[in-house]
Scaffold this active site. Sequence first.
Site, mmCIF file in Angstrom:
data_model
loop_
_atom_site.group_PDB
_atom_site.id
_atom_site.type_symbol
_atom_site.label_atom_id
_atom_site.label_comp_id
_atom_site.label_asym_id
_atom_site.label_seq_id
_atom_site.Cartn_x
_atom_site.Cartn_y
_atom_site.Cartn_z
ATOM 1 N N HIS A 173 -46.513 36.400 -11.926
ATOM 2 C CA HIS A 173 -45.983 37.766 -12.080
ATOM 3 C C HIS A 173 -44.472 37.655 -12.240
ATOM 4 O O HIS A 173 -43.987 37.107 -13.215
ATOM 5 C CB HIS A 173 -46.432 38.592 -10.869
ATOM 6 N N HIS A 186 -49.735 37.767 -21.978
ATOM 7 C CA HIS A 186 -49.665 38.949 -21.126
ATOM 8 C C HIS A 186 -51.045 39.557 -21.030
ATOM 9 O O HIS A 186 -51.789 39.551 -22.007
ATOM 10 C CB HIS A 186 -48.674 39.962 -21.722
ATOM 11 N N ASP A 211 -40.332 37.828 -19.653
ATOM 12 C CA ASP A 211 -39.697 36.776 -18.867
ATOM 13 C C ASP A 211 -39.186 35.609 -19.702
ATOM 14 O O ASP A 211 -38.477 34.752 -19.189
ATOM 15 C CB ASP A 211 -40.696 36.225 -17.836
#
Length: 429
Positions: free
Chosen positions: A267, A306, A362
């Site tokens: 996460h 994702h 990210d």
Amino acid sequence: MTESLTVRDNRTGAEYEIPIVDGTIKAADLGQIKLNDDEPGLATYDPGFVNTASCRSAITFIDGDKGILEYRGYPIEQLAEKSNFLEVAYLLIHGDLPSKEQYDAWVHEITFHTFVHENVKGFMEGFRYDAHPMGMLMASVGALSTFYPESSKIADPDNRHIQIVRMIAKMPTLGAWAFRHAQGKPYVYPDNELSYAENFLSMLFKMSETKYAGDPRIVKALDTLFILHADHEQNCSTNAVRSVGSSQVDPYSAVAAGIGALFGPLHGGANEAVLKMLRRIGTVDNIPSFIEGVKNGEERLMGFGHRVYKNFDPRAKIIKKACDDVFEVTGVNPLLAVAKELERIALEDEYFVKRKLYPNVDFYSGLIYEALEFPPEMFTVLFAIGRAPGWLAQWLELVQDKEQKIARPKQIYTGPRTLDFVPAEERWA
Ligand SMILES: CC(C)(COP(=O)(O)OP(=O)(O)OC[C@H]1O[C@@H](n2cnc3c(N)ncnc32)[C@H](O)[C@@H]1OP(=O)(O)O)[C@@H](O)C(=O)NCCC(=O)NCCS
């Protein structure tokens, strides 16, 4: 068109009609499908909630296939370009954009709740010198419930409001102090004349100067990053906040649970993992062998893939642009070349194309954070500060939603049954 599902149980031949509402069936409606009255009815098995809606929500809309992300109906691209983090926080919490008076009052409230009780400083000092700042943030946010015991009165709207203000206001103070702690530097008190993002930078980096002044491009980039992270509907940490909040505990305890969920490498910990991965790869020449390792299942290409976005992550595009702005101030991070080449190769490679794996939020954020001189352990803290308004908006929605119940999934029991207990003296004799 009839909005229902006809289900035939081939074990018994019985048929059932189950209503379809908003593209879903109620899992509880399956409970009527049973072999006989003594047995529990049919349930769904869904580890990871891959196809289960847990709530109705009017906060964030995502269309993963089209790469759309909207907060309260406003596209993320427009908010990132034209709004600021506190306005977005207001939007998420209150459901609509503020008037001038509402905005000024909101900014004033948040700004004047940035200080924490001195005892917070005292217990933060008690952490080991190498304590991970996420552990410190999680503990200190949870501990705020002890400073504001009235926060347990979650049915009172005024009380809910003040706790929300406190949490958004104090999160940067706690995050910055966790950072200073690891560096052995004195904690810096908030400067209420600065904007939210600049005050955070001040608490992180101020030394002996009387006033901290950040480069406006850096301040804007950080503010944008907070906006991009502000909410993402029912992700792992939000689900944790809702799940814990469903017990009607105070919001500090619920958000502390969210911080715990965000800590994990799948996460919020992913950007830290991306940077470590880029460092390990080191140079562009090492990319092909690394990609082979990923394809052989030896490791994951962190920052790719994702659960929801299967086309592109709209936040990744905005971050790429923020990268350029930050590097204009700090100079280019040499790992950027590795990241860009990795992205280029992966986007052409059949393994990633077939699995719809694209860079996520990210992939580039870690590079920006490193350019801003944050150690990797701080990356998730930045994510948590940005996500706080989203967690709180979701918590607020949860506690006002009459359809919500305490979160309590079922299980499929796979262990032994009705064993006879033999006391230790006999077993060990
Ligand atoms: C985000 C993530 C957890 C989503 O997981 P998910 O929706 O459960 O997807 P799955 O794990 O089922 O992956 C589907 C397939 O793609 C592969 N895959 C997914 N992400 C991958 C990655 N980053 N690198 C390599 N392969 C990956 C899986 O191995 C699986 O392959 P298979 O069908 O051959 O078994 C996952 O993509 C991941 O671990 N990414 C890296 C961590 C990361 O960047 N997280 C931040 C999210 S914002």
